[in-house]
Scaffold this active site. Structure first.
Site, PDB file in Angstrom:
ATOM      1  N   GLU A 249      27.768  10.350  85.091  1.00 56.23           N
ATOM      2  CA  GLU A 249      28.284  11.740  84.379  1.00 56.23           C
ATOM      3  C   GLU A 249      27.443  11.730  83.312  1.00 56.23           C
ATOM      4  OE1 GLU A 249      32.367  11.045  82.385  1.00 56.23           O
ATOM      5  OE2 GLU A 249      31.660   8.725  81.887  1.00 56.23           O
TER       6      GLU A 249
ATOM      7  N   LYS B 177      39.589   6.953  78.065  1.00 55.92           N
ATOM      8  CA  LYS B 177      39.014   7.881  77.322  1.00 55.92           C
ATOM      9  C   LYS B 177      39.096   7.267  75.740  1.00 55.92           C
ATOM     10  CE  LYS B 177      38.814  12.880  76.396  1.00 55.92           C
ATOM     11  NZ  LYS B 177      37.392  13.074  76.830  1.00 55.92           N
TER      12      LYS B 177
ATOM     13  N   ARG C 141      46.593  11.614  81.718  1.00 53.01           N
ATOM     14  CA  ARG C 141      45.053  10.830  81.489  1.00 53.01           C
ATOM     15  C   ARG C 141      45.402   9.937  80.117  1.00 53.01           C
ATOM     16  NH1 ARG C 141      39.437  13.831  81.186  1.00 53.01           N
ATOM     17  NH2 ARG C 141      40.381  14.581  79.172  1.00 53.01           N
TER      18      ARG C 141
ATOM     19  N   HIS D  81      40.027  -9.655  65.671  1.00 55.99           N
ATOM     20  CA  HIS D  81      39.851  -8.795  67.281  1.00 55.99           C
ATOM     21  C   HIS D  81      40.963  -8.700  67.898  1.00 55.99           C
ATOM     22  CE1 HIS D  81      35.654  -9.313  65.977  1.00 55.99           C
ATOM     23  NE2 HIS D  81      35.058  -8.722  66.967  1.00 55.99           N
TER      24      HIS D  81
HETATM   25  N1  PDD Z   1      34.823  15.041  76.670  1.00 57.83           N
HETATM   26  N2  PDD Z   1      33.097  12.573  80.661  1.00 57.83           N
HETATM   27  C1  PDD Z   1      33.242  12.081  79.536  1.00 57.83           C
HETATM   28  C2  PDD Z   1      32.499  11.042  78.928  1.00 57.83           C
HETATM   29  C3  PDD Z   1      33.630  13.100  78.315  1.00 57.83           C
HETATM   30  O1  PDD Z   1      33.731  12.680  77.152  1.00 57.83           O
HETATM   31  C4  PDD Z   1      34.395  14.332  78.617  1.00 57.83           C
HETATM   32  C5  PDD Z   1      35.070  15.474  77.861  1.00 57.83           C
HETATM   33  C6  PDD Z   1      34.198  14.412  80.211  1.00 57.83           C
HETATM   34  C7  PDD Z   1      34.936  15.901  81.012  1.00 57.83           C
HETATM   35  O2  PDD Z   1      36.363  15.655  80.788  1.00 57.83           O
HETATM   36  P1  PDD Z   1      37.310  17.135  80.659  1.00 57.83           P
HETATM   37  O3  PDD Z   1      36.768  18.013  81.699  1.00 57.83           O
HETATM   38  O4  PDD Z   1      38.735  16.547  80.561  1.00 57.83           O
HETATM   39  O5  PDD Z   1      37.035  17.667  79.157  1.00 57.83           O
HETATM   40  C8  PDD Z   1      33.914  13.878  81.313  1.00 57.83           C
HETATM   41  C9  PDD Z   1      35.404  15.952  75.607  1.00 57.83           C
HETATM   42  C10 PDD Z   1      35.372  17.186  75.753  1.00 57.83           C
HETATM   43  C11 PDD Z   1      34.700  15.244  74.498  1.00 57.83           C
HETATM   44  O6  PDD Z   1      35.024  14.195  74.183  1.00 57.83           O
HETATM   45  O7  PDD Z   1      34.629  16.170  73.397  1.00 57.83           O
END
Ligand code: PDD
Length: 287
Positions: free
Chosen positions: A182, A150, A50, A105
């Site tokens: 989400e 992410k 990822r 930018h």
């Molecule tokens: N966040 N969606 C978003 C926007 C997130 O920030 C996260 C996790 C998830 C779940 O992903 P995973 O199961 O891989 O942790 C979904 C982490 C924990 C954070 O930013 O603190």
């Protein structure tokens, strides 16, 4: 807490980056959070995949090969004096090389990415909180079209999470065009008429590593499930709602916008999935 910054281990409190780092100026970077149980990184290959997807999404070359990441992470994990850890990895586009504009930018012609990794003690939910469940609020998803990256630029997620906290809740469940995306920092599942429903991976959500494990466990344990868009009406009528993430694991939402969800306590499918998840973790750690 020991960190790794640009090629060296050092105490976390001593780690410093330049104010010209593009992560600081533009939020130009990506991150990962990997849970570590008994000093073993959970689903590390999936997290590294990822991470690569996120780097590709922002057109930043991966500064390390997968084997080097694994070596660095096992070294960093071994250096901490606590066993269960939450490992944070961040890569930014770094500081422009000398002679380049300080703040532009567009990508600098030359910059060395900043690589920062640290581990802190993993804090999963207290058993009482898990037994009681949490409340959540809903909001229109205000984010861009690349939520599958992410990215460290998390302002929308920060505001969404704060909206929940201001309402005395744990999470904001986001809706886009009448469909569930989400949570501010979690994926959301619902159970309706015994069927576990998950919104399909799309650019409008981050596909969680926990999300994938939950779906694998549903298949392995013959829990009826479907991956398909979930409407706002289905969300509001659900028997169960869960939030999932690496740090929260599987957490039942028992009130949504002040309305009781199902019986107002974590439902039977959530409890079953949580038991499967805890067993799966134990099996993986033993393997
Ligand atoms: N966040 N969606 C978003 C926007 C997130 O920030 C996260 C996790 C998830 C779940 O992903 P995973 O199961 O891989 O942790 C979904 C982490 C924990 C954070 O930013 O603190």
């Amino acid at each position: 807490m020991i960190a790794w910054l640009d090629g060296a281990f050092l105490p976390l409190a001593e780690a410093r980056v330049s104010v010209l780092d593009r992560g600081f100026l533009f939020g130009d970077g990506v991150y990962e959070i990997v849970p570590v149980y008994s000093r073993r990184a959970f689903r590390l290959d999936e997290h590294l995949r990822r991470l690569q997807h996120s780097l590709d999404g922002i057109r930043l070359a991966n500064p390390m090969a997968p084997g080097d990441w694994r070596g660095l992470i096992s070294d960093l994990v071994a250096r901490q004096d606590f066993d269960d850890q939450s490992l944070y990895i961040q890569i930014t586009r770094g500081v422009p090389a000398e002679g380049q504009p300080l703040r532009d930018h567009a990508f600098p012609a030359a910059a060395r990415p900043t690589v920062f990794v640290y581990a802190q003690p993993l804090r999963t939910a207290a058993p009482e909180q898990k037994a009681a469940g949490v409340c959540a609020v809903t909001a229109t998803d205000p984010r861009w079209q690349h939520c599958d990256i992410k990215a460290i630029s998390l302002l929308a997620n920060v505001l969404m999470r704060q909206q929940a906290v201001d309402a005395g809740c744990a999470e904001t469940v986001m809706l886009r065009d009448g469909f569930l995306t989400e949570g501010a920092a979690s994926n959301i599942f619902v159970v309706a008429g015994g069927l576990l429903l998950a919104p399909p991976p799309s650019p409008h959500m981050l596909t969680g590593i926990t999300y994938d494990v939950v779906l694998e466990l549903a298949a392995a344990h013959a829990i009826p499930h479907a991956v398909r868009p979930v409407s706002e009406a289905e969300l509001r009528a659900a028997d169960e709602i869960w939030m999932t993430s690496s740090t929260r694991e599987i957490m039942a939402v028992v009130r949504l916008d002040g309305e009781t969800v199902g019986a107002g306590v974590p439902g039977p499918v959530a409890r079953r999935m949580d038991a499967c998840y805890q067993q799966f973790k134990r099996d993986v750690m033993r393997a």
